[in-house]
Each structure stands twice: as C-alpha cells, then as structure tokens.
Motif scaffolding. Structure first.
Motif, mmCIF file in Angstrom:
data_model
loop_
_atom_site.group_PDB
_atom_site.id
_atom_site.type_symbol
_atom_site.label_atom_id
_atom_site.label_comp_id
_atom_site.label_asym_id
_atom_site.label_seq_id
_atom_site.Cartn_x
_atom_site.Cartn_y
_atom_site.Cartn_z
ATOM 1 N N ASP A 348 38.604 72.443 14.074
ATOM 2 C CA ASP A 348 38.617 73.292 14.696
ATOM 3 C C ASP A 348 37.679 74.295 14.663
ATOM 4 N N THR A 349 36.556 74.002 13.820
ATOM 5 C CA THR A 349 35.510 74.620 13.636
ATOM 6 C C THR A 349 34.817 74.912 15.164
ATOM 7 N N THR A 350 34.301 75.795 15.628
ATOM 8 C CA THR A 350 33.757 75.691 17.073
ATOM 9 C C THR A 350 32.259 75.482 16.934
ATOM 10 N N PRO A 351 31.806 74.825 17.867
ATOM 11 C CA PRO A 351 30.197 74.593 18.073
ATOM 12 C C PRO A 351 29.590 75.940 17.999
ATOM 13 N N GLN A 352 29.911 77.133 18.537
ATOM 14 C CA GLN A 352 29.421 78.435 18.160
ATOM 15 C C GLN A 352 29.452 78.772 16.738
ATOM 16 N N ALA A 353 30.516 78.554 16.297
ATOM 17 C CA ALA A 353 30.519 78.795 14.544
ATOM 18 C C ALA A 353 29.631 78.219 13.830
ATOM 19 N N VAL A 354 29.436 77.182 14.162
ATOM 20 C CA VAL A 354 28.379 75.996 13.617
ATOM 21 C C VAL A 354 26.978 76.446 13.533
ATOM 22 N N GLU A 355 26.800 77.095 15.011
ATOM 23 C CA GLU A 355 25.537 77.291 15.452
ATOM 24 C C GLU A 355 25.190 78.682 14.619
ATOM 25 N N ALA A 356 26.168 79.696 14.562
ATOM 26 C CA ALA A 356 26.135 80.706 13.795
ATOM 27 C C ALA A 356 25.504 80.521 12.410
ATOM 28 N N ALA A 357 26.418 79.796 11.666
ATOM 29 C CA ALA A 357 26.120 79.296 10.444
ATOM 30 C C ALA A 357 24.701 78.687 10.250
ATOM 31 N N LYS A 358 24.453 77.853 11.015
ATOM 32 C CA LYS A 358 23.013 77.235 10.998
ATOM 33 C C LYS A 358 22.067 78.235 11.086
ATOM 34 N N ARG A 359 22.041 79.193 12.054
ATOM 35 C CA ARG A 359 21.075 80.250 12.152
ATOM 36 C C ARG A 359 21.026 81.060 10.837
ATOM 37 N N ASP A 360 22.088 81.337 10.362
ATOM 38 C CA ASP A 360 21.825 82.098 9.071
ATOM 39 C C ASP A 360 21.283 81.219 8.033
ATOM 40 N N LEU A 361 21.662 80.097 8.044
ATOM 41 C CA LEU A 361 21.019 79.255 6.951
ATOM 42 C C LEU A 361 19.439 79.035 7.144
ATOM 43 N N CYS A 362 19.142 78.746 8.501
ATOM 44 C CA CYS A 362 17.693 78.700 8.711
ATOM 45 C C CYS A 362 17.164 79.914 8.554
ATOM 46 N N ALA A 363 17.507 81.151 8.521
ATOM 47 C CA ALA A 363 16.740 82.421 8.271
ATOM 48 C C ALA A 363 16.731 82.348 6.696
ATOM 49 N N CYS A 364 17.329 81.629 5.990
ATOM 50 C CA CYS A 364 17.074 81.827 4.669
ATOM 51 C C CYS A 364 15.906 80.653 4.337
ATOM 52 N N GLY A 365 15.209 79.992 5.333
ATOM 53 C CA GLY A 365 14.125 79.075 5.225
ATOM 54 C C GLY A 365 14.831 77.495 4.852
ATOM 55 N N PHE A 366 16.115 77.501 4.937
ATOM 56 C CA PHE A 366 16.858 76.129 4.870
ATOM 57 C C PHE A 366 16.692 75.334 6.224
ATOM 58 N N GLU A 367 16.813 74.102 6.044
ATOM 59 C CA GLU A 367 17.010 73.002 7.225
ATOM 60 C C GLU A 367 18.253 72.417 7.339
ATOM 61 N N CYS A 368 19.151 72.698 8.516
ATOM 62 C CA CYS A 368 20.070 72.076 8.608
ATOM 63 C C CYS A 368 20.414 71.049 9.951
ATOM 64 N N TRP A 369 21.109 70.209 9.508
ATOM 65 C CA TRP A 369 21.584 69.212 10.670
ATOM 66 C C TRP A 369 22.953 68.708 10.687
ATOM 67 N N GLU A 370 23.760 68.491 11.537
ATOM 68 C CA GLU A 370 25.007 67.750 11.442
ATOM 69 C C GLU A 370 24.853 66.232 11.551
ATOM 70 N N THR A 371 25.602 65.493 10.658
ATOM 71 C CA THR A 371 25.087 64.234 10.716
ATOM 72 C C THR A 371 26.409 63.181 10.709
ATOM 73 N N ASP A 372 26.271 61.929 10.830
ATOM 74 C CA ASP A 372 27.207 60.935 10.943
ATOM 75 C C ASP A 372 27.360 60.490 9.357
ATOM 76 N N ILE A 373 28.437 60.243 9.175
ATOM 77 C CA ILE A 373 28.578 59.572 7.851
ATOM 78 C C ILE A 373 29.315 58.134 7.989
ATOM 79 N N GLY A 374 29.129 57.360 7.019
ATOM 80 C CA GLY A 374 29.830 55.980 7.051
ATOM 81 C C GLY A 374 29.012 54.925 7.654
ATOM 82 N N ALA A 375 27.462 55.102 7.536
ATOM 83 C CA ALA A 375 26.738 54.222 8.250
ATOM 84 C C ALA A 375 26.457 52.890 7.675
ATOM 85 N N PRO A 376 26.151 51.813 8.282
ATOM 86 C CA PRO A 376 26.241 50.530 7.394
ATOM 87 C C PRO A 376 25.174 50.519 6.406
ATOM 88 N N GLY A 377 25.063 49.600 5.504
ATOM 89 C CA GLY A 377 24.209 49.562 4.332
ATOM 90 C C GLY A 377 23.154 48.591 4.879
#
Ligand SMILES: Nc1ncnc2c1ncn2[C@@H]1O[C@H](COP(=O)(O)OP(=O)(O)OP(=O)(O)O)[C@@H](O)[C@H]1O
Ligand SMILES: C[C@@](O)(CCO)CC(=O)[O-]
Ligand SMILES: [Mg+2]
Length: 397
Positions: A348-377
């Motif tokens: 139930d974390t909304t896309p807006q909440a994720v975007e807001a968190a990302k914005r604040d993280l990027c403002a610290c000079g960090f890089e962030c991205w949402e990603t898939d897990i469980g990929a093939p070996g």
C-alpha cells in the motif's frame, strides 16, 4: 567452443538478512536482482588471451604460452575445493606486472581472470585463444554482488571454452541454462574467483549469481526458498566506495577481539534470517499490508546489529533516517561501509510516497531505483538475442 563464441550473463544479488554473519557459518537469505553482468567470449587470434573490462578500465592481453609456462613452473594443485595459494597469486601478480601491494578494482579483476584461466586450464585442458569483453548493469563495489556476477560469468565462459561444460543452447533458442551438475561446477569455480577478490567469501553471492531466484545459504548449503511473495524493494546506492574484502576482515578482527560480545550478535542475526524465512514462506504470493510490520521490524533490528559489528556508515544512517521520515524501513545490503541499502516498500505504499522518498534520497547525492528480484541465474544467450547490446560492446573493443 562455438565458432562465433558465446554470451553469458549472471545476476547481482540483494541480501535480505545475514550478510557478514554468513561468513561465520550463520544463515543468509539472498535474492537475485534484475541487474546483470554480461560476458562475450569470441575465438581470438595469435595465441593470446585478451580481456576488456570497461567497468574497471582494463584492456590487456597475454600470450598463452607464457601462462602455460608459469603453470608448469608453479606445478600447483589447482583444485576448486582449495583456496588459491598466496604463492600462486604472487606469481600471477608478477606475471601481469601488478605491484605486490595493489588491491584496486582493475588489479583484482585481472588477478581473478588469470587465476581462473590458470586453474581451469590445469584441470580441464588449455583455455584456447579468446577475446573476452565484460560489461555490467551493476555498480561495482556497491554491495550488489558485482564481483560474484563477474566471477560466475568468467567461470561459465572459461569452463565452456575448455569443453568442461556443454553448450545447452539449441537452434532457435534465445536463452538456455546449464544442468544442475554443470551449474554446481560453475558455482564452485566462481567461488574461487570470489576468493581471489574477497579473500574469505562465504559463497552466498556466487550461489545467487549461479542459481538465481531466492535462496537460503549456510556453510555452502544452498536451499531455494519454498515460496517467495512478490516483494517491492527500493535500492539506494549511497555511492560511498568500500571494499568487501576490507569490511569482512574488519568484522573478523572484532569477533576475535570481543568474542563474548560479538558472537551473540551473530546468533541474533541468524535468528532474524530464520524468522524472516518463516514469515516469507507463510505469506501469500500477493501479500497484504498486515504481513509487513514484522518484516519491517526485522530490517530495523538487523540494521542496528550491522552497526554494532562495525559495517555501518554515516551515509547509510542518513539513508535510514530519510526513508523513516516517509514511514519506510531500510537496512544496508551486502558488505556495508557505504554501498547500497534496501528499503522495503509495502503493497500500500503509494507511487507518490515512493517518489517523495526517492526525491529526498537523490537530494543526498544518492541514486535509487525500484527493481525486480528473483531473476534467473547464470544464463547462456544467443548472441542474436542481444545483438544491439553485444555489437555496441564489441564495437568499443
Ligand atoms: N564488471 C566488472 N568487470 C570487472 N571486474 C569487476 C566487475 N564488477 C566487479 N568486478 C570486480 O569486483 C570488485 C568489487 O567487488 P566487491 O566484492 O568489493 O564489491 P561487490 O561485489 O560489488 O559488493 P558485495 O560483495 O558487497 O556484494 C571490483 O573491485 C572488481 O575487481
Ligand atoms: C559481507 C558478505 O557477507 C556479503 C557480501 O555481499 C561477504 C560474503 O558473504 O562473502
Ligand atoms: Mg563482492
């Protein structure tokens, strides 16, 4: 070796719980990331082994007879169950003109390549003349298993070039995987590459790079998790450089110095991994928010423990504070000391909440991205399926 060569890939990983403790015999839970390292191997000319590793700024080649002569001269026992000896690594450094004390990304990558060539050819017959290019979607040295993905790709490609494993790709297929037995062999040689880069790895990263999916790893035992719900994870790279080898050695030193204080912390991390596994396996495939408070609390407790064993970093504290201000829970992943953190996103974390968190993280000079897990070996690709990417990488070489 196939006439036109081959392209292999292996995923990076995220450790949910158990980093560092796993080096000391505790359990770790790890999942394969949707970010991969690729290796293209083509028949080469002039009796040479040529490697281009743009990620670490390497373009080198060596004469095969020189490497064969060194192997004869060393007469070492290159079994995949034995750690690379200091004597062999010293000799390889001299052979490659790497200063004895060098430990930069380029030196370690070259050393892992040469060690694997030497050892694999001693066991299965000479590696033919080849041109190798490695490129990656993973940041190097950031906690996402870039060293293991590199080592897994090298192991698969070199074992294939020597004829120790088959070519599972049939006509018309885009991708193929090797048999269980062949993957076990790839994994054990990738572990040797990790040993050259890390010093004393647990083997969890190369296991995920080889087998993919989600697994529990303890003392060399690999168990695929029964059922893993779809987890949404935000990855953040603090971009603070660090070395897994140095961090692992630091934890060992602390355990030796304060065994009665540190061992209970490792036991507690182990219990966190057990608890997390039980919660994940009891969750439905598409979990609802009420399953999350326990997972979040386990993230918080483990992040404290990782600080206690000395692998935190102010940048990671900041990452945790920023995400907490958005009601989200984070911990470091991989070796810590900088590098990456993971943040659990609830259904139930909304896309807006994720975007807001990302914005604040990027403002610290960090890089962030949402990603898939469980990929093939580890995967073998038909070069035509990756044509644009392969051609681009080859055109650079
Ligand atoms: N694409 C690549 N090409 C060549 N070498 C690589 C590549 N990716 C990683 N390496 C090697 O792996 C080293 C980084 O390994 P290290 O274990 O410190 O970080 P990591 O594997 O990214 O993080 P962690 O082990 O915490 O998951 C680099 O210094 C380099 O020697
Ligand atoms: C820090 C560590 O536990 C994980 C690195 O991704 C080291 C290892 O398991 O080899
Ligand atoms: Mg590594």
């Amino acid at each position: 070796m196939a006439e036109r060569g081959l392209v292999v890939s292996a995923p990076g990983k995220v450790i949910l719980h158990g980093e560092h403790a796993v080096v000391h015999g505790k359990a770790a839970l790890a999942v394969a990331l949707g970010l991969r390292t690729f290796l293209c191997l083509r028949p080469g000319g002039e009796g040479r082994l040529r490697v281009r590793l743009p990620g670490v700024g390497v373009l080198r080649s060596w004469e095969r007879p020189g490497l064969s002569a060194l192997r004869e001269q060393l007469g070492a026992d290159f079994d995949e169950s034995k750690p690379p000896s200091a004597e062999v690594l010293e000799a390889l450094k001299e052979f490659a003109g790497i200063p004895a004390e060098a430990s930069g990304p380029d030196s370690l990558a070259i050393l892992a390549f040469l060690y694997m060539c030497l050892a694999i050819s001693a066991k299965y017959g000479d590696v033919p003349s080849v041109d190798i290019v490695v490129w990656s979607e993973l940041p190097t040295g950031a906690g996402l298993g870039s060293s293991a993905a590199y080592a897994v790709c090298l192991a698969a490609a070199l074992l294939h070039a020597c004829g120790a494993i088959s070519c599972p790709l049939k006509d018309g297929e885009i991708t193929a995987r090797w048999t269980e037995e062949e993957m076990t062999l790839i994994n054990s040689w990738a572990f040797q590459g990790e040993r050259v880069i890390h010093g004393n790895p647990s083997g969890v990263d190369n296991a995920v790079g080889t087998w993919g999916g989600a697994l529990r790893y303890q003392s060399g035992k690999i168990k695929a998790l029964k059922r893993v719900p779809t987890l949404r994870i935000l990855l953040t790279n603090t971009k603070v450089p660090r070395s897994t080898k140095v961090l692992v050695a630091g934890v060992k030193e602390k355990i030796l110095k304060f065994p009665a204080i540190m061992n209970p912390v490792l036991d507690s991390i182990d219990a966190i991994s057990q608890e997390c596994q039980s919660v994940l396996e009891a969750m439905p495939a598409n979990p609802s928010p009420e399953h999350y408070p326990v997972l979040e609390e386990l993230f918080d407790i483990n992040q404290h423990h990782l600080n206690v064993i000395g692998v935190g970093h102010p940048s990671l504290d900041r990452l945790c504070r920023v995400t907490a201000s958005h009601g989200l829970h984070s911990k470091l992943t991989g070796a810590g000391g900088g590098g990456c953190g993971i943040t659990l996103l609830r259904p139930d974390t909304t896309p807006q909440a994720v975007e807001a968190a990302k914005r604040d993280l990027c403002a610290c000079g960090f890089e962030c991205w949402e990603t898939d897990i469980g990929a093939p070996g580890v995967t073998l690709h038909s070069s035509s399926s990756l044509k644009a990417q392969v051609l681009h990488e080859l055109s650079e070489s």
